[in-house]
Design an enzyme around this catalytic site. Sequence first.
Site, PDB file in Angstrom:
ATOM      1  CG  LEU D  58      -2.281   0.547   1.004  1.00  0.00           C
ATOM      2  CD1 LEU D  58      -3.217   0.350   2.311  1.00  0.00           C
ATOM      3  CD2 LEU D  58      -2.368   1.729   0.488  1.00  0.00           C
ATOM      4  CD  GLU D  60      -1.608   4.668  -2.592  1.00  0.00           C
ATOM      5  OE1 GLU D  60      -1.004   4.948  -1.642  1.00  0.00           O
ATOM      6  OE2 GLU D  60      -2.558   4.246  -2.822  1.00  0.00           O
ATOM      7  CG  ASP D  85      -9.978  11.577  -4.722  1.00  0.00           C
ATOM      8  OD1 ASP D  85     -10.554  12.691  -4.347  1.00  0.00           O
ATOM      9  OD2 ASP D  85     -10.269  10.872  -5.534  1.00  0.00           O
ATOM     10  CG  PHE D  86      -5.746   7.322  -3.293  1.00  0.00           C
ATOM     11  CD1 PHE D  86      -6.796   8.245  -2.411  1.00  0.00           C
ATOM     12  CD2 PHE D  86      -6.407   6.293  -3.497  1.00  0.00           C
ATOM     13  CE1 PHE D  86      -7.955   7.602  -2.096  1.00  0.00           C
ATOM     14  CE2 PHE D  86      -7.422   5.599  -2.954  1.00  0.00           C
ATOM     15  CZ  PHE D  86      -8.399   6.250  -2.285  1.00  0.00           C
ATOM     16  CG  HIS D 129     -12.738   7.918  -1.685  1.00  0.00           C
ATOM     17  ND1 HIS D 129     -12.148   8.344  -0.368  1.00  0.00           N
ATOM     18  CD2 HIS D 129     -12.078   6.815  -1.590  1.00  0.00           C
ATOM     19  CE1 HIS D 129     -11.339   7.494   0.312  1.00  0.00           C
ATOM     20  NE2 HIS D 129     -11.192   6.503  -0.307  1.00  0.00           N
TER      21      HIS D 129
HETATM   22  C1  LIG Z   1      -3.836   6.457   0.034  1.00  0.00           C
HETATM   23  C2  LIG Z   1      -4.885   5.485  -0.169  1.00  0.00           C
HETATM   24  N1  LIG Z   1      -4.554   4.273  -0.986  1.00  0.00           N
HETATM   25  C3  LIG Z   1      -5.714   3.278  -1.212  1.00  0.00           C
HETATM   26  C4  LIG Z   1      -6.798   3.710  -0.623  1.00  0.00           C
HETATM   27  C5  LIG Z   1      -8.075   2.586  -0.822  1.00  0.00           C
HETATM   28  N2  LIG Z   1      -8.135   1.764   0.331  1.00  0.00           N
HETATM   29  C6  LIG Z   1      -8.952   2.061   1.274  1.00  0.00           C
HETATM   30  S1  LIG Z   1      -8.958   1.054   2.678  1.00  0.00           S
HETATM   31  C7  LIG Z   1      -7.500   0.329   2.052  1.00  0.00           C
HETATM   32  C8  LIG Z   1      -6.932  -0.863   2.773  1.00  0.00           C
HETATM   33  C9  LIG Z   1      -6.381  -0.529   3.972  1.00  0.00           C
HETATM   34  O1  LIG Z   1      -5.743  -1.559   4.725  1.00  0.00           O
HETATM   35  P1  LIG Z   1      -5.359  -1.294   6.193  1.00  0.00           P
HETATM   36  O2  LIG Z   1      -4.570  -0.279   6.340  1.00  0.00           O
HETATM   37  O3  LIG Z   1      -4.814  -2.769   6.781  1.00  0.00           O
HETATM   38  O4  LIG Z   1      -6.995  -1.075   6.861  1.00  0.00           O
HETATM   39  P2  LIG Z   1      -8.018  -2.337   6.958  1.00  0.00           P
HETATM   40  O5  LIG Z   1      -9.001  -1.922   5.837  1.00  0.00           O
HETATM   41  O6  LIG Z   1      -7.565  -3.417   7.053  1.00  0.00           O
HETATM   42  O7  LIG Z   1      -8.787  -1.823   8.294  1.00  0.00           O
HETATM   43  C10 LIG Z   1      -7.277   0.720   0.832  1.00  0.00           C
HETATM   44  C11 LIG Z   1      -6.060   0.235  -0.161  1.00  0.00           C
HETATM   45  C12 LIG Z   1      -7.108   4.728   0.186  1.00  0.00           C
HETATM   46  N3  LIG Z   1      -8.330   4.990   0.631  1.00  0.00           N
HETATM   47  N4  LIG Z   1      -6.127   5.675   0.357  1.00  0.00           N
END
Ligand SMILES: Cc1ncc(C[n+]2csc(CCOP(=O)(O)OP(=O)(O)O)c2C)c(N)n1
Lengths: 332, 332, 323, 323
Positions: D58, D60, D85-86, D129
């Site tokens: 994760l 970017e 947005d990301f 978003h």
């Molecule tokens: C910068 C960013 N990249 C991608 C996303 C899309 N996204 C939302 S939640 C998520 C996974 C997050 O994983 P984690 O930090 O383990 O939290 P969990 O959902 O498991 O509680 C992603 C990739 C985002 N919201 N922000």
Amino acid sequence: MAGQPVCAAARELSAPTPDLMRSIHLTMVRIRRFEERAVELFMAQELPGFLHSCLGQEAVPAGACAALRDTDYITSTHRGHGHVIAKGLRLDRMMAELYGRTTGYCKGKGGSMHIADFSKGILGANGIVGGGIPIAAGAALSAKMRQSGQVSVAFFGDGAASQGSFHESVNMAAVWALPAIFVCENNQYAVSTHGSRQRVIPDVAARAAGYGIPGVTVDGNDPLAVYAAMVEAVERARGGHGPSFVECRTYKWLGHYVGDPGKYRPAEEVAQWKAADPLPRYERELAARGVLSPEESELVHAQVAREIEEAVEFARLSPHPKPEDALEDVVA
Amino acid sequence: MAGQPVCAAARELSAPTPDLMRSIHLTMVRIRRFEERAVELFMAQELPGFLHSCLGQEAVPAGACAALRDTDYITSTHRGHGHVIAKGLRLDRMMAELYGRTTGYCKGKGGSMHIADFSKGILGANGIVGGGIPIAAGAALSAKMRQSGQVSVAFFGDGAASQGSFHESVNMAAVWALPAIFVCENNQYAVSTHGSRQRVIPDVAARAAGYGIPGVTVDGNDPLAVYAAMVEAVERARGGHGPSFVECRTYKWLGHYVGDPGKYRPAEEVAQWKAADPLPRYERELAARGVLSPEESELVHAQVAREIEEAVEFARLSPHPKPEDALEDVVA
Amino acid sequence: MSNIFYKEAVRDALREEMRRDERVFLLGLDIGRFGGTYKATDGLVDEFGEERVRDTPLSEAAIAGAAVGSAMTGLRPVAEIMYIDFTTIAMDQIVNQAAKLRYMSGGQAHIPVVFRTQEGAGRSSAAQHAQSLEAWFAHIPGLKVALPSTPFDAKGLLKTAVRDDGPVMFIEHKLLYNSRGEVPEQEYLIPFGQANICREGSDVTVVALSRMVLRALEAAAELEREGISVEVIDPRTVAPLDIETIVKSVEKTGRLVVAHEAYERCGMGAEIATQVMERGLYFLEKPVRRVCGRNVPVPFAPVMENYVIPGAAEIVKAVKELL
Amino acid sequence: MSNIFYKEAVRDALREEMRRDERVFLLGLDIGRFGGTYKATDGLVDEFGEERVRDTPLSEAAIAGAAVGSAMTGLRPVAEIMYIDFTTIAMDQIVNQAAKLRYMSGGQAHIPVVFRTQEGAGRSSAAQHAQSLEAWFAHIPGLKVALPSTPFDAKGLLKTAVRDDGPVMFIEHKLLYNSRGEVPEQEYLIPFGQANICREGSDVTVVALSRMVLRALEAAAELEREGISVEVIDPRTVAPLDIETIVKSVEKTGRLVVAHEAYERCGMGAEIATQVMERGLYFLEKPVRRVCGRNVPVPFAPVMENYVIPGAAEIVKAVKELL
Ligand SMILES: Cc1ncc(C[n+]2csc(CCOP(=O)(O)OP(=O)(O)O)c2C)c(N)n1
Ligand SMILES: Cc1ncc(C[n+]2csc(CCOP(=O)(O)OP(=O)(O)O)c2C)c(N)n1
Ligand SMILES: [Mg+2]
Ligand SMILES: [Mg+2]
């Protein structure tokens, strides 16, 4: 690794008072029932947008926030209902926000991913993974400069620990010995990505050493273990000794968002974790400790069930915003 | 901490051939003389822009690149002359780039901070601190996917290790077991900011554990120690075992940029490091090893001195770009 | 009146605001003992100490985030991002957090943060140290954007920025720090959203940003000798933008040139030209002319850099073409 | 012809290009087994494997950087940034590296990288978003920017993007993935910089971007019933921008509406309006009208979100006001 034993010991030493144990239980029940209901309402298409449920993770926010004061700060995530409930929010105004009504905490402008209440130290859930971590560091800096004695907690997931913002914030907090606590809810997945494809090391907490701060990994489905680790971290922070890292091992029952079948997770894995439901487990412990009898626990569930229905009623009856309301609250 | 002894041992084991030892020496002399001359020319206002000198740090690029092949990749920094000289660039075209002439490596479009030569695997120095690290990871990914056997080296400073891009890239390289090597030139300052205000831990290499990769800290003023650590890392990378982290302790003689008096550094500290000049130190060792006599070393210096003067001549006589040349090379 | 450097004006504004309000503090790279890359904060650490003039680790995202978090909790940070090119690393905190948290929280968040940075070409610092990106920030609701062109504006606008209860991008120009100008002894503030008519004229209106204001005034002086009367307007802030003052001027002159260093495509020039047209197509005698940075990265060699960044000569040329 | 979903068109383009050229590969969050948030890459991992359809940590900034680095060294990556947005987290790699490295290296670097992302509001996903940020990227020299509005365009433009030797921002729309359209069986490519006249008309020209093209066509259909003839133009790419086709249309109609979801201030609408005016002030009967997202963050509640994002009704209104 990473201090599990330490905390097992601390768990007893810093065991909370019966009253606090009961309030942690109440918090877990409130989160559980709120999330269950929110999922129902979402599937019934009563709620706009999308929903990230923290069902199964209730012990982390409940145990963590039990170690905090009303005036302490938290930043939360896209999966943030548990954190803000544990920090003391009303379910009716939360539900109203999920419905996008004017009575919601954000007047319908934020929704599920952005619930905030500055009067309760809640600086906002966040839609950007890792986005809340530097903000929590900033609140800790503010607390330190104002000598307010507050601590600041950043909740974030295991995936967020791969973000540059995580690295920069933890390092900065360490260098400045800020009263910050970094709480990683390691539910082992970031959407479909398992921790083993997110990093090589098993425990995120192992990174703490690279910043020169203490890091522990605790059973995130045991609210008292989470509480114990937080008590240590809070003492350290209030004592001016700087930040700590607390990794809580847990699991989310549903997929990433409500509607995600979560096929990427082995059915047995999900089943196992559901079987190890933190709520009855904690209720058994409280009964064994003579702190809360099954009957009393039933009463709590019943009471919360009423609270939830009132919250839904409140939300449904609350007014929708006017279209032009969208033009307000942009600049100070 | 972090493996210093390990490398002291390895230093002997992997001691390079006499020829290689001599070519490392030649490289150090070329860097030293190029930088000295560039500083003079800059002070004489013959060079536009600004200049970040690596005087005093010559052993790191010389030792590191001696372990690389022509086809291996590197990304460099704002303080990058040493890296690209060690990777095999001609001094005349480098000097021409510093002068902003069409014969420069970037036709005068990049200048001191952006020297690149793709035919030599030099993917560019970079003006953004930390900006080259993800790019090096990407080149390593490419080498792995193309099964080319190449390795990719990211050179960066101790300050850059506070950037999110560092964290994200090292973690990604570790997860994918990329043939990458992260070489941190720890010269103990980022502009005026001492390492102790950049992080809590003394050794940046201690962070490697948080990514599950090996990390060592070596004497960056000893080219053979750097070389030994790199040989290990390169073997690991080419063998498909993933990235390594190599921290090289060194010091830059001048301030952050030419013209910066560097008041923030204790005079004694600077004096000490200058006294411990890596070049004569290495020359003494080569003499002791019977690899290069003082007389031979003199010849090298003389030869390089000529090369530098020819480079300056070449640059001065080279044509300026036409204004409209600025409109080319924007899109493919 | 005292005649001071632009960098001193910035410093005086910060000093006055820090004396006035103890919640105001500074954070950024090498702003303390080192005094900042362009020496704008030089000496402040001696008066206010390292807590309030805070050197940071090399982490722009955390610098911006720490500023946002402290701003939301009772402080009034002024965060320095050394070059506007480096805001690319802090963009989430500036654009998704600082600019939106007030809105997303239904008006709860107060985020009195100033992001001080500097832009502009002219020092052969090449493509990653010479951009002018004000249009990016003007595009984002929730951000205010100030571009001081003189010591007088730098001081008056920065004091206003520090007192603003929302996020402000305060964009200085690297080649202006050593420019001089008159500044009153007594305290003053310059409100946002009020353009400055730097020079009155009747034939052509030139709206210029940041350092281009100086180029525009040079051009106006030169054109005057040829009997051409140019009105030069400095919007001072592009968000909010004082379009009324610009429109009033164009109603008079019927001709408009917009000048900035930023890349022409999607720059502020397009927004200003469009707003003028929306309000007064009919009184435009000629199409608006843009005198902007060319749509290429900024090259290193001076001969090319001077070619891509416009100067007084290009403004003179554009003005004449409108007549 | 086959009638397919927009998301299938994206997938087909990727599949065809990956079959054609083994240097092409994909990286991004959850694009493999999960198939991507909007299922655009669904199933590709089965054909091409996890090496070429690569789930990432994760991160970017590292995703973008790894794409840049691999693009410069012989591969042709398509990096997915889940929401536009990301890109705020990857901005340095996109803007300071990908867009400039070719230039800074004097033309040495070839950076055939596609940054696939998606923008747009309409799903109550709130301020972080739902942005539309194409103007940011169109501002930066060295980047090409494509905005497909139909399955046909998505496939043809994406194949062109993958074959382009420089960095391309490929911006899809989250509400279009489940829209359908006709796509030829045989291979085709759509060149960049050639606008599509989606509908011919004589009274007013409407230039629309991304999903607003569909709204514009609805508006045109409705207006036709009232006897008003609207020409609808989709530029398809905003960098390069086919201004000639737009100007030719406005020469005919004398009236121009520009429609996009992005914030109005400093959006593409300003650039298009300005370029039209620069080339043809005289044949503009009326000022250009912008029908854009309001200058506020995108709110969560549908009633407010619908208010800030324009639809067919707003276009109809704008067209009538021009007559
Ligand atoms: C910068 C960013 N990249 C991608 C996303 C899309 N996204 C939302 S939640 C998520 C996974 C997050 O994983 P984690 O930090 O383990 O939290 P969990 O959902 O498991 O509680 C992603 C990739 C985002 N919201 N922000
Ligand atoms: C993202 C970014 N932030 C700040 C700067 C300004 N800057 C250039 S070099 C430098 C210090 C870098 O320190 P270090 O990484 O230790 O390298 P050194 O200069 O010591 O070789 C800074 C802050 C920059 N170029 N890029
Ligand atoms: Mg997770
Ligand atoms: Mg350093």
